[in-house]
Design a protein around this motif. Structure first.
Motif, PDB file in Angstrom:
ATOM      1  N   UNK A 105     -14.644   8.378   0.052  1.00  0.00           N
ATOM      2  CA  UNK A 105     -14.614   8.038   1.473  1.00  0.00           C
ATOM      3  C   UNK A 105     -13.670   6.876   1.761  1.00  0.00           C
ATOM      4  N   UNK A 106     -13.688   5.853   0.919  1.00  0.00           N
ATOM      5  CA  UNK A 106     -12.918   4.645   1.221  1.00  0.00           C
ATOM      6  C   UNK A 106     -11.515   4.633   0.625  1.00  0.00           C
ATOM      7  N   UNK A 107     -11.195   5.574  -0.243  1.00  0.00           N
ATOM      8  CA  UNK A 107      -9.889   5.515  -0.923  1.00  0.00           C
ATOM      9  C   UNK A 107      -8.712   5.550   0.046  1.00  0.00           C
ATOM     10  N   UNK A 108      -8.848   6.212   1.170  1.00  0.00           N
ATOM     11  CA  UNK A 108      -7.780   6.233   2.156  1.00  0.00           C
ATOM     12  C   UNK A 108      -7.755   5.011   3.054  1.00  0.00           C
ATOM     13  N   UNK A 109      -8.839   4.266   3.078  1.00  0.00           N
ATOM     14  CA  UNK A 109      -8.963   3.119   3.975  1.00  0.00           C
ATOM     15  C   UNK A 109      -8.797   1.782   3.261  1.00  0.00           C
ATOM     16  N   UNK A 110      -9.224   1.720   2.023  1.00  0.00           N
ATOM     17  CA  UNK A 110      -9.091   0.484   1.235  1.00  0.00           C
ATOM     18  C   UNK A 110      -8.114   0.790   0.110  1.00  0.00           C
ATOM     19  N   UNK A 111      -6.917   0.276   0.249  1.00  0.00           N
ATOM     20  CA  UNK A 111      -5.870   0.647  -0.706  1.00  0.00           C
ATOM     21  C   UNK A 111      -5.890  -0.178  -1.982  1.00  0.00           C
ATOM     22  N   UNK A 112      -6.386  -1.379  -1.918  1.00  0.00           N
ATOM     23  CA  UNK A 112      -6.402  -2.231  -3.106  1.00  0.00           C
ATOM     24  C   UNK A 112      -7.439  -1.750  -4.119  1.00  0.00           C
ATOM     25  N   UNK A 113      -6.987  -1.453  -5.316  1.00  0.00           N
ATOM     26  CA  UNK A 113      -7.903  -0.951  -6.350  1.00  0.00           C
ATOM     27  C   UNK A 113      -8.951  -1.997  -6.720  1.00  0.00           C
ATOM     28  N   UNK A 114      -8.574  -3.256  -6.744  1.00  0.00           N
ATOM     29  CA  UNK A 114      -9.532  -4.321  -7.037  1.00  0.00           C
ATOM     30  C   UNK A 114     -10.615  -4.410  -5.972  1.00  0.00           C
ATOM     31  N   UNK A 115     -10.220  -4.265  -4.716  1.00  0.00           N
ATOM     32  CA  UNK A 115     -11.200  -4.288  -3.629  1.00  0.00           C
ATOM     33  C   UNK A 115     -12.167  -3.120  -3.742  1.00  0.00           C
ATOM     34  N   UNK A 116     -11.639  -1.936  -4.048  1.00  0.00           N
ATOM     35  CA  UNK A 116     -12.496  -0.760  -4.227  1.00  0.00           C
ATOM     36  C   UNK A 116     -13.400  -0.942  -5.445  1.00  0.00           C
ATOM     37  N   UNK A 117     -12.899  -1.578  -6.499  1.00  0.00           N
ATOM     38  CA  UNK A 117     -13.714  -1.811  -7.698  1.00  0.00           C
ATOM     39  C   UNK A 117     -14.917  -2.687  -7.357  1.00  0.00           C
ATOM     40  N   UNK A 118     -14.696  -3.736  -6.578  1.00  0.00           N
ATOM     41  CA  UNK A 118     -15.800  -4.613  -6.178  1.00  0.00           C
ATOM     42  C   UNK A 118     -16.784  -3.849  -5.297  1.00  0.00           C
ATOM     43  N   UNK A 119     -16.273  -3.025  -4.388  1.00  0.00           N
ATOM     44  CA  UNK A 119     -17.143  -2.211  -3.536  1.00  0.00           C
ATOM     45  C   UNK A 119     -17.984  -1.254  -4.381  1.00  0.00           C
ATOM     46  N   UNK A 120     -17.366  -0.596  -5.353  1.00  0.00           N
ATOM     47  CA  UNK A 120     -18.111   0.325  -6.215  1.00  0.00           C
ATOM     48  C   UNK A 120     -19.146  -0.433  -7.034  1.00  0.00           C
TER      49      UNK A 120
END
Length: 151
Positions: A105-120
């Protein structure tokens, strides 16, 4: 009075040891998941599995030998292990579904991999937080059993 206080203190101590062991396992899981996803570019499913393994092994040892130390030796260690790993596999499946779903869901909205890692990492933590109490009840009643005095 001692007959009432002693079992309560024993159960309360077990719950505190379970919680402390869960904190240790959570730290191991979170670090492994975030590193696998954020640093080593693993996909969400693989990173969640890495996090699960990193936490499940110390969690089992801490639960069996420390949290439920007052119960004595298990007369069915294979059954105990099978129940434990079954419960944690169900929890891991829930975590995989949640982290993979959020990642897609967020991969298109949050581009920074580090930010997505923290979210996950937060999603993973939320899943384990929700099942924390359920796992304690299952472990206490069926997996690690009861002491002869409690039976």
């Amino acid at each position: 009075m001692t007959e009432i206080v002693a079992p309560f203190a024993q159960r309360y101590g077990r719950l505190l040891r379970y919680a402390a062991g869960s904190v240790v396992a959570t730290v191991c899981s979170e670090v492994a998941l975030i590193a696998a996803y954020g640093l080593f570019d693993a996909d969400a499913q693989a990173a969640t599995v890495v996090g699960w393994v990193a936490g499940a092994i110390p969690n089992y040892v801490l639960n069996q030998r420390w949290a439920w130390r007052d119960r004595g030796k298990s007369d069915k260690p294979l059954t105990e292990a099978a129940w434990y790993w079954g419960v944690t596999a169900v929890t891991a499946t829930l975590a995989i579904l949640a982290t993979s779903g959020v990642d897609s869901v967020v991969s298109g909205h949050i581009t920074g991999r580090g930010d997505r890692a923290v979210l996950l990492g937060g999603v993973y933590l939320a899943v384990y937080g929700v099942v924390f109490v359920v796992k304690y009840i299952i472990f206490d009643r069926w997996v690690f059993g009861r002491t002869p005095e409690e039976a």
